[in-house]
Design an enzyme around this catalytic site. Sequence first.
Site, PDB file in Angstrom:
ATOM      1  N   ASP A  74      -4.316   9.138 -71.954  1.00 54.91           N
ATOM      2  CA  ASP A  74      -5.020   9.001 -73.227  1.00 54.91           C
ATOM      3  C   ASP A  74      -5.391   7.537 -73.461  1.00 54.91           C
ATOM      4  O   ASP A  74      -4.595   6.639 -73.196  1.00 54.91           O
ATOM      5  CB  ASP A  74      -4.100   9.493 -74.358  1.00 54.91           C
ATOM      6  CG  ASP A  74      -4.754   9.380 -75.722  1.00 54.91           C
ATOM      7  OD1 ASP A  74      -5.726  10.108 -75.968  1.00 54.91           O
ATOM      8  OD2 ASP A  74      -4.296   8.541 -76.526  1.00 54.91           O
ATOM      9  N   GLU A  98      -8.776   8.609 -69.239  1.00 56.24           N
ATOM     10  CA  GLU A  98      -9.796   8.849 -70.254  1.00 56.24           C
ATOM     11  C   GLU A  98     -10.477   7.525 -70.579  1.00 56.24           C
ATOM     12  O   GLU A  98      -9.927   6.694 -71.290  1.00 56.24           O
ATOM     13  CB  GLU A  98      -9.166   9.440 -71.523  1.00 56.24           C
ATOM     14  CG  GLU A  98     -10.214   9.877 -72.531  1.00 56.24           C
ATOM     15  CD  GLU A  98      -9.892   9.463 -73.945  1.00 56.24           C
ATOM     16  OE1 GLU A  98      -8.955   8.680 -74.164  1.00 56.24           O
ATOM     17  OE2 GLU A  98     -10.611   9.908 -74.856  1.00 56.24           O
TER      18      GLU A  98
HETATM   19  C1  LM2 Z   1      -7.810   9.390 -77.924  1.00 55.70           C
HETATM   20  N1  LM2 Z   1      -8.272   9.104 -76.787  1.00 55.70           N
HETATM   21  O1  LM2 Z   1      -8.539   7.878 -76.413  1.00 55.70           O
HETATM   22  C2  LM2 Z   1      -7.624  10.788 -78.351  1.00 55.70           C
HETATM   23  O2  LM2 Z   1      -8.354  11.671 -77.493  1.00 55.70           O
HETATM   24  C3  LM2 Z   1      -8.025  10.909 -79.777  1.00 55.70           C
HETATM   25  O3  LM2 Z   1      -7.948  12.238 -80.196  1.00 55.70           O
HETATM   26  C4  LM2 Z   1      -7.133   9.988 -80.600  1.00 55.70           C
HETATM   27  O4  LM2 Z   1      -7.554   9.934 -81.968  1.00 55.70           O
HETATM   28  C5  LM2 Z   1      -7.164   8.553 -80.115  1.00 55.70           C
HETATM   29  N2  LM2 Z   1      -7.525   8.378 -78.756  1.00 55.70           N
HETATM   30  C6  LM2 Z   1      -5.798   7.917 -80.294  1.00 55.70           C
HETATM   31  O5  LM2 Z   1      -4.880   8.482 -79.376  1.00 55.70           O
HETATM   32  C7  LM2 Z   1      -6.960  10.860 -82.836  1.00 55.70           C
HETATM   33  C8  LM2 Z   1      -7.852  11.134 -84.056  1.00 55.70           C
HETATM   34  C9  LM2 Z   1      -7.796  10.013 -85.054  1.00 55.70           C
HETATM   35  C10 LM2 Z   1      -6.365   9.695 -85.414  1.00 55.70           C
HETATM   36  C11 LM2 Z   1      -5.637   9.310 -84.122  1.00 55.70           C
HETATM   37  C12 LM2 Z   1      -4.185   8.968 -84.341  1.00 55.70           C
HETATM   38  O6  LM2 Z   1      -9.193  11.335 -83.629  1.00 55.70           O
HETATM   39  O7  LM2 Z   1      -8.499  10.417 -86.239  1.00 55.70           O
HETATM   40  O8  LM2 Z   1      -6.318   8.627 -86.338  1.00 55.70           O
HETATM   41  O9  LM2 Z   1      -5.669  10.413 -83.213  1.00 55.70           O
HETATM   42  O10 LM2 Z   1      -3.480  10.037 -84.917  1.00 55.70           O
HETATM   43  C13 LM2 Z   1      -5.634   8.886 -87.570  1.00 55.70           C
HETATM   44  C14 LM2 Z   1      -6.573   8.706 -88.775  1.00 55.70           C
HETATM   45  C15 LM2 Z   1      -7.015   7.253 -88.847  1.00 55.70           C
HETATM   46  C16 LM2 Z   1      -5.785   6.331 -88.940  1.00 55.70           C
HETATM   47  C17 LM2 Z   1      -4.872   6.624 -87.747  1.00 55.70           C
HETATM   48  C18 LM2 Z   1      -3.583   5.817 -87.837  1.00 55.70           C
HETATM   49  O11 LM2 Z   1      -7.700   9.571 -88.634  1.00 55.70           O
HETATM   50  O12 LM2 Z   1      -7.799   7.077 -90.045  1.00 55.70           O
HETATM   51  O13 LM2 Z   1      -6.240   4.970 -88.839  1.00 55.70           O
HETATM   52  O14 LM2 Z   1      -4.526   8.009 -87.724  1.00 55.70           O
HETATM   53  O15 LM2 Z   1      -2.824   6.183 -88.952  1.00 55.70           O
HETATM   54  C19 LM2 Z   1      -5.931   4.144 -89.960  1.00 55.70           C
END
Ligand code: LM2
Length: 511
Positions: free
Chosen positions: A236, A262
Amino acid sequence: MQRCTARITRRSRNAVVALLTAAVVTVGAACTTGVPAPGGTSTSPGQVPAAAPAGARDVGVQLFQWTWDAIATECTDHLGPAGYGWVLTSPPQEHVLGSQWWTAYQPVSYRIESRLGTRAQFGAMIAACHAAGVDVVADAVINHMTGKDAPGTGWAGSTYTHYDYPGIWSDAAGDFHHCGVGPSDDISNYRDAYQVQNCELSNLADLATGTKHVQDGLVAYLTDLRSLGVDGFRIDAAKHIPAEDLAAVVARLPAGTRIVSEVIRGSGEPITPEQYAAIGDVLEFAWGKDVTGMVRGGSLRLAAGLGAGSTYLPSDKAWIFVENHDTERGRATLGYKDGADYVLANVLMLATGYGRPIVYSGYAFSDRDAGPVQGAAGKVVDAACPAAVGPQVAYTDGEWVCQHRWAAIEGMVGWRDAVGGDLVSDRWQHGDAFALSRGARGLVVLNGGDVEVAAQVPTTLSDGSYCDVVAGPAVEGRCTGGPVTVRGGIADVRVAPHTALALHVGAPAGV
Ligand code: LM2
Ligand code: CA
């Protein structure tokens, strides 16, 4: 090689469609042609690299947010029998609390305890999948920890603060990057390699992956998963880990560990997928993005040569997909909501000789943050596919879409396994319909156009009657789709608009 159709512009294509409304286009076998590659040059058959040999089962499936118990059952009952070679799981480590799907991408510890299941369930899943002939690839979140500013407790009870994970990582030990850019340490400029790899991705505490201490911990985590039987890892956010740091970690893993990094290809960005190709395989995001553009632009046929050009990773390094859990949420690529066109893109992916395909299977959603259905304690409820699945089904939010069981997709997995590494040997096209024909073992005809195509398509399949495995499975020689007749090197086909047809030696119609 003769070309029977000039490159069709959007306007002329629409004119053709208007002229032929409700009519059937009939095309003769003389239409054998080299299909133009995306760049406009003709692709000769030999340029498309071979896929895995017949029987190699090189198709993977990402069972997004499926529990370990549900994956185990699916391996036994469907993935193995259908011919899938491996399954990609969601991240297995302890994570932050919350109902959103993305809590899995905020590790709290490397205990194999998550709302998808326990360590014991994870191990049992691997045993069941292996018994069914299906390998297991785990999503490894090793670039970062949580993005939480407030202290908390993880799923398995481990306490943490943003930069302190007791017994694992701490700021005091120098385990985190603090890039010193802007007030938040967040990445703001993807054209700055230093920022991409040393700053924080969405506030996620960025591990100092260049240090021995961090590398030791990551090697221990991944080796533990290998000891449970995991065959390999999706790395990831690999783009955010310096390639030399990742290489140092991977070099210490047991021999035979499969790695797919990735690294999202971004124009003008200094960190590229190619920089990670020496470590293992790499996800080629451009494939799904380009197919999506061609389908949405009404020119599916241009996708026939995708991958033969020089702008993608070499075929033997590339894993391709129509969509994953991120792109389906951004609508950056086709997804289950796109119905027939989504199926077409999947058929193409499974027929192409470029790279190794990953089928995606998730749950219906309208809110991009919405997690899978969870029980009272927050544990994810085991996936269960609806009785009827397919592009025509109106899925309600939370329902498992089970794309991997859709007749056309499952049929094409069987097609690929039967046809294997035979080179694409001849091709045919008319308008937005085209054929991919692999030696004497299989033929696929895709019609991206708005009118039905009735045609005589050249093929080296032997004379006989074949089931159309896109329309439905062949059950002991009885077709649920087709049959289609091949006589004297010609397949006599009718292909409805925005559908495909596929024949192979493993699915003859009964006599
Ligand atoms: C990836 N690949 O590089 C994953 O495929 C993707 O799904 C992940 O994002 C990202 N990288 C980090 O591993 C997801 C999602 C985000 C989410 C993060 C962390 O798309 O929206 O972020 O996981 O859980 C969320 C909140 C964001 C916040 C963050 C930290 O949406 O607003 O940032 O958590 O609290 C302040
Ligand atoms: Ca990093």
